[in-house]
Design a protein around this motif. Structure first.
Motif, PDB file in Angstrom:
ATOM      1  N   MET A  46      24.462 -50.629  11.574  1.00 24.19           N
ATOM      2  CA  MET A  46      24.399 -50.161  12.951  1.00 24.19           C
ATOM      3  C   MET A  46      23.093 -49.404  13.172  1.00 24.19           C
ATOM      4  O   MET A  46      22.459 -48.933  12.233  1.00 24.19           O
ATOM      5  CB  MET A  46      25.581 -49.236  13.261  1.00 24.19           C
ATOM      6  CG  MET A  46      25.535 -47.902  12.523  1.00 24.19           C
ATOM      7  SD  MET A  46      26.778 -46.730  13.072  1.00 24.19           S
ATOM      8  CE  MET A  46      26.354 -45.290  12.072  1.00 24.19           C
ATOM      9  N   LYS A  47      22.695 -49.261  14.458  1.00 24.04           N
ATOM     10  CA  LYS A  47      21.507 -48.501  14.809  1.00 24.04           C
ATOM     11  C   LYS A  47      21.838 -47.004  14.885  1.00 24.04           C
ATOM     12  O   LYS A  47      22.925 -46.621  15.312  1.00 24.04           O
ATOM     13  CB  LYS A  47      20.956 -48.967  16.159  1.00 24.04           C
ATOM     14  CG  LYS A  47      20.356 -50.350  16.145  1.00 24.04           C
ATOM     15  CD  LYS A  47      19.653 -50.660  17.452  1.00 24.04           C
ATOM     16  CE  LYS A  47      20.616 -50.670  18.625  1.00 24.04           C
ATOM     17  NZ  LYS A  47      19.951 -51.089  19.884  1.00 24.04           N
ATOM     18  N   ALA A  48      20.857 -46.180  14.482  1.00 23.06           N
ATOM     19  CA  ALA A  48      21.050 -44.732  14.531  1.00 23.06           C
ATOM     20  C   ALA A  48      19.692 -44.051  14.583  1.00 23.06           C
ATOM     21  O   ALA A  48      18.685 -44.605  14.116  1.00 23.06           O
ATOM     22  CB  ALA A  48      21.835 -44.239  13.314  1.00 23.06           C
ATOM     23  N   LEU A  49      19.673 -42.855  15.169  1.00 24.29           N
ATOM     24  CA  LEU A  49      18.453 -42.049  15.218  1.00 24.29           C
ATOM     25  C   LEU A  49      18.404 -41.173  13.975  1.00 24.29           C
ATOM     26  O   LEU A  49      19.299 -40.357  13.749  1.00 24.29           O
ATOM     27  CB  LEU A  49      18.427 -41.184  16.479  1.00 24.29           C
ATOM     28  CG  LEU A  49      17.173 -40.323  16.651  1.00 24.29           C
ATOM     29  CD1 LEU A  49      15.928 -41.186  16.827  1.00 24.29           C
ATOM     30  CD2 LEU A  49      17.332 -39.371  17.826  1.00 24.29           C
ATOM     31  N   GLN A  50      17.334 -41.327  13.184  1.00 28.09           N
ATOM     32  CA  GLN A  50      17.252 -40.655  11.893  1.00 28.09           C
ATOM     33  C   GLN A  50      16.113 -39.648  11.856  1.00 28.09           C
ATOM     34  O   GLN A  50      15.029 -39.876  12.399  1.00 28.09           O
ATOM     35  CB  GLN A  50      17.040 -41.694  10.787  1.00 28.09           C
ATOM     36  CG  GLN A  50      18.192 -42.674  10.633  1.00 28.09           C
ATOM     37  CD  GLN A  50      17.863 -43.754   9.631  1.00 28.09           C
ATOM     38  OE1 GLN A  50      17.150 -44.707   9.940  1.00 28.09           O
ATOM     39  NE2 GLN A  50      18.367 -43.601   8.412  1.00 28.09           N
ATOM     40  N   TRP A  51      16.381 -38.529  11.189  1.00 28.78           N
ATOM     41  CA  TRP A  51      15.366 -37.519  10.931  1.00 28.78           C
ATOM     42  C   TRP A  51      14.472 -38.019   9.811  1.00 28.78           C
ATOM     43  O   TRP A  51      14.950 -38.393   8.737  1.00 28.78           O
ATOM     44  CB  TRP A  51      16.045 -36.214  10.539  1.00 28.78           C
ATOM     45  CG  TRP A  51      15.153 -35.022  10.429  1.00 28.78           C
ATOM     46  CD1 TRP A  51      14.756 -34.194  11.440  1.00 28.78           C
ATOM     47  CD2 TRP A  51      14.581 -34.474   9.238  1.00 28.78           C
ATOM     48  NE1 TRP A  51      13.972 -33.179  10.966  1.00 28.78           N
ATOM     49  CE2 TRP A  51      13.830 -33.324   9.608  1.00 28.78           C
ATOM     50  CE3 TRP A  51      14.598 -34.851   7.899  1.00 28.78           C
ATOM     51  CZ2 TRP A  51      13.138 -32.547   8.680  1.00 28.78           C
ATOM     52  CZ3 TRP A  51      13.908 -34.089   6.977  1.00 28.78           C
ATOM     53  CH2 TRP A  51      13.184 -32.948   7.367  1.00 28.78           C
ATOM     54  N   GLN A  52      13.148 -38.030  10.046  1.00 22.36           N
ATOM     55  CA  GLN A  52      12.204 -38.549   9.066  1.00 22.36           C
ATOM     56  C   GLN A  52      11.241 -37.482   8.547  1.00 22.36           C
ATOM     57  O   GLN A  52      10.283 -37.797   7.847  1.00 22.36           O
ATOM     58  CB  GLN A  52      11.390 -39.690   9.684  1.00 22.36           C
ATOM     59  CG  GLN A  52      12.225 -40.853  10.180  1.00 22.36           C
ATOM     60  CD  GLN A  52      12.875 -41.639   9.052  1.00 22.36           C
ATOM     61  OE1 GLN A  52      12.535 -41.479   7.872  1.00 22.36           O
ATOM     62  NE2 GLN A  52      13.838 -42.476   9.385  1.00 22.36           N
ATOM     63  N   GLY A  53      11.495 -36.238   8.880  1.00 23.62           N
ATOM     64  CA  GLY A  53      10.597 -35.151   8.520  1.00 23.62           C
ATOM     65  C   GLY A  53      10.270 -34.338   9.756  1.00 23.62           C
ATOM     66  O   GLY A  53      10.706 -34.650  10.864  1.00 23.62           O
ATOM     67  N   VAL A  54       9.508 -33.277   9.581  1.00 24.72           N
ATOM     68  CA  VAL A  54       9.199 -32.371  10.681  1.00 24.72           C
ATOM     69  C   VAL A  54       8.514 -33.134  11.805  1.00 24.72           C
ATOM     70  O   VAL A  54       7.514 -33.816  11.600  1.00 24.72           O
ATOM     71  CB  VAL A  54       8.321 -31.210  10.183  1.00 24.72           C
ATOM     72  CG1 VAL A  54       7.929 -30.307  11.351  1.00 24.72           C
ATOM     73  CG2 VAL A  54       9.068 -30.402   9.122  1.00 24.72           C
ATOM     74  N   ASN A  55       9.107 -33.036  12.995  1.00 26.44           N
ATOM     75  CA  ASN A  55       8.596 -33.674  14.211  1.00 26.44           C
ATOM     76  C   ASN A  55       8.524 -35.199  14.104  1.00 26.44           C
ATOM     77  O   ASN A  55       7.713 -35.837  14.774  1.00 26.44           O
ATOM     78  CB  ASN A  55       7.216 -33.119  14.583  1.00 26.44           C
ATOM     79  CG  ASN A  55       7.272 -31.656  14.983  1.00 26.44           C
ATOM     80  OD1 ASN A  55       8.214 -31.242  15.664  1.00 26.44           O
ATOM     81  ND2 ASN A  55       6.294 -30.878  14.557  1.00 26.44           N
TER      82      ASN A  55
ATOM     83  N   PHE B  81      21.755 -40.537  25.579  1.00 25.40           N
ATOM     84  CA  PHE B  81      21.468 -41.835  24.978  1.00 25.40           C
ATOM     85  C   PHE B  81      22.702 -42.729  25.064  1.00 25.40           C
ATOM     86  O   PHE B  81      23.839 -42.275  24.856  1.00 25.40           O
ATOM     87  CB  PHE B  81      21.056 -41.688  23.523  1.00 25.40           C
ATOM     88  CG  PHE B  81      19.884 -40.747  23.330  1.00 25.40           C
ATOM     89  CD1 PHE B  81      18.773 -40.829  24.161  1.00 25.40           C
ATOM     90  CD2 PHE B  81      19.909 -39.776  22.341  1.00 25.40           C
ATOM     91  CE1 PHE B  81      17.701 -39.976  24.003  1.00 25.40           C
ATOM     92  CE2 PHE B  81      18.837 -38.917  22.170  1.00 25.40           C
ATOM     93  CZ  PHE B  81      17.730 -39.003  23.002  1.00 25.40           C
ATOM     94  N   LEU B  82      22.457 -44.006  25.343  1.00 29.36           N
ATOM     95  CA  LEU B  82      23.503 -45.014  25.428  1.00 29.36           C
ATOM     96  C   LEU B  82      23.359 -45.975  24.253  1.00 29.36           C
ATOM     97  O   LEU B  82      22.497 -46.842  24.266  1.00 29.36           O
ATOM     98  CB  LEU B  82      23.412 -45.795  26.743  1.00 29.36           C
ATOM     99  CG  LEU B  82      23.304 -44.960  28.032  1.00 29.36           C
ATOM    100  CD1 LEU B  82      23.194 -45.885  29.237  1.00 29.36           C
ATOM    101  CD2 LEU B  82      24.497 -44.039  28.171  1.00 29.36           C
ATOM    102  N   PRO B  83      24.163 -45.812  23.197  1.00 28.33           N
ATOM    103  CA  PRO B  83      24.045 -46.697  22.033  1.00 28.33           C
ATOM    104  C   PRO B  83      24.388 -48.147  22.384  1.00 28.33           C
ATOM    105  O   PRO B  83      25.124 -48.402  23.312  1.00 28.33           O
ATOM    106  CB  PRO B  83      25.048 -46.114  21.042  1.00 28.33           C
ATOM    107  CG  PRO B  83      25.212 -44.689  21.468  1.00 28.33           C
ATOM    108  CD  PRO B  83      25.090 -44.695  22.958  1.00 28.33           C
TER     109      PRO B  83
END
Length: 389
Positions: A1-10, A387-389
């Motif tokens: 599935m699609k998801a918003l991921q933290w990849q580091g600062v900013n 956000f609309l997944p």
């Protein structure tokens, strides 16, 4: 599935992660219909909340449809539309029995981290670092909800997704601040911060009978929302002497209740902002307590101050002398959502509590990094991005 991921600062990116699975018999799986940014997420983005790992899915305020239920779930069925408390609580421990749900003993699967930081561990939270349990967040197509009979609530048919969404966190956090600070009929209440939580705290104070409610911010679009949708007065701290104006509007005493809804990255004009920002960037303190200081100084003698903004650790120049010598009551908490969400949904159904205006930007999940940029920089009068997944 699609998801918003933290990849580091900013750094945020939409990627692919495994679909969630039922792990415990009390779990449900929710297909996310709406999920929204929160000011506390900006602390993650800025690197001020530790124990984030690359690839973590963020987001904690959401609503959706139940698509799978565990064998022990009794309150929900496939197809139900539910809003979910951002904090995860078991419903059976001593703290849950006292309705202190964000202090649950069993909702945080990594308690050692926060026991070391704060002395005791609060409950877990969706999408908010491994210190708060390492739970996958709601900026995704699907999410696993533990203890679903405790933390998920069926949305009444007459309440829109856009309205019910904010019961998940913003409205319940704001209402908690007004409730636990002791707002009562006839009070003068000041609220620092006109974001979603500050607006909801102000609206709660109005509905609890406060005589005057005054919201302090610097962004004109947010202050206009307060006047149009909340029914409260406003002050722009860049254009007026806040302390003097609050005394003037409270018979010379100062507000009976002061609610701080800004948090660890507070802004202010003048040298105190530069001082706090430099110390924070040098990691000589973890938070900027500008709004808390102002609230403590402005509050009348014997009054009440409630801290709703998120703080992580240590601050400098905390006005302990003012607190003690003025006889103030100071409280703070993460949101006890399970305590308030059913009542809030009822008020939403009656039209007493409206929140749709907070969703100034509605975007598909693929554009979530852009939504966070708009939200962080306050571009295009962005108050919240949904956000609309």
């Amino acid at each position: 599935m699609k998801a918003l991921q933290w990849q580091g600062v900013n750094k945020l990116a939409v990627g692919t992660v495994p679909d969630p699975q039922l792990r415990n018999p009390g779990d449900i799986i929710v297909k996310v219909a709406r999920t929204v940014t929160c000011g506390s997420d900006l602390h993650l983005l800025g690197g001020y909340i530790p124990f984030m790992e690359k690839g973590d899915v963020i987001g904690h305020e959401f609503l959706g449809e139940v698509i799978e239920v565990g064998p022990d779930v009794r309150n929900h069925r496939v197809g139900d539309r539910v809003v979910v408390s951002s904090f995860i609580s078991c419903g059976n421990c001593w703290y849950c029995d006292q309705k202190l749900y964000s202090l649950c003993d069993n909702g945080n699967t990594n308690p050692a981290i926060t026991e070391t930081l704060w002395g005791h561990a609060p409950s877990g939270c969706f999408g908010y670092s491994h210190a708060m349990g390492g739970n996958a967040g709601s900026h995704a197509e699907y999410i696993r909800v533990p203890f679903a009979d405790v933390g998920a609530f069926t949305v009444p048919d007459g309440v829109s997704d856009e309205r019910a969404l904010f019961a998940s966190d913003s409205a319940s956090t704001g209402w908690m601040g007004a409730d636990l600070s002791g707002v009562k009929p006839g009070d003068v209440v000041a609220v620092w911060g006109a974001g979603a939580v500050g607006q909801m705290a102000a609206r709660a104070a109005v509905l609890l009978g406060a005589e005057r409610v005054i919201v302090i911010d610097r962004l004109d679009n947010r202050l206009r929302q307060v006047e149009q949708h909340v029914g409260a007065e406003t002050l722009n701290y860049e254009k007026t002497d806040v302390a003097g104006e609050l005394r003037e509007r409270s018979g010379g005493r100062g507000p009976d209740v002061c609610i701080e809804a800004v948090g660890m990255e507070a802004h202010a004009p003048g040298p105190q902002f530069a001082y706090d920002q430099i110390k924070m960037q040098l990691r000589l303190q973890t938070d900027r307590p500008i709004a808390v200081r102002e609230a403590i100084h402005a509050c009348r003698k014997g009054g009440s101050v409630f801290v709703l903004g998120v703080y992580a650790g240590f601050v400098d120049k905390f006005p302990l002398g003012a607190l003690m010598n003025k006889g103030l009551t100071v409280r703070g908490a993460q949101m006890h959502g399970q305590r308030y969400i059913p009542m809030l949904l009822d008020r939403m159904a009656k039209g007493e509590l409206v929140t749709e205006h907070l969703a100034t930007h509605v975007l598909p999940l693929d554009r979530a990094p852009e939504g966070y940029r708009l939200f962080k920089e306050k571009e295009d009068d962005c108050v919240r991005a949904v956000f609309l997944p």
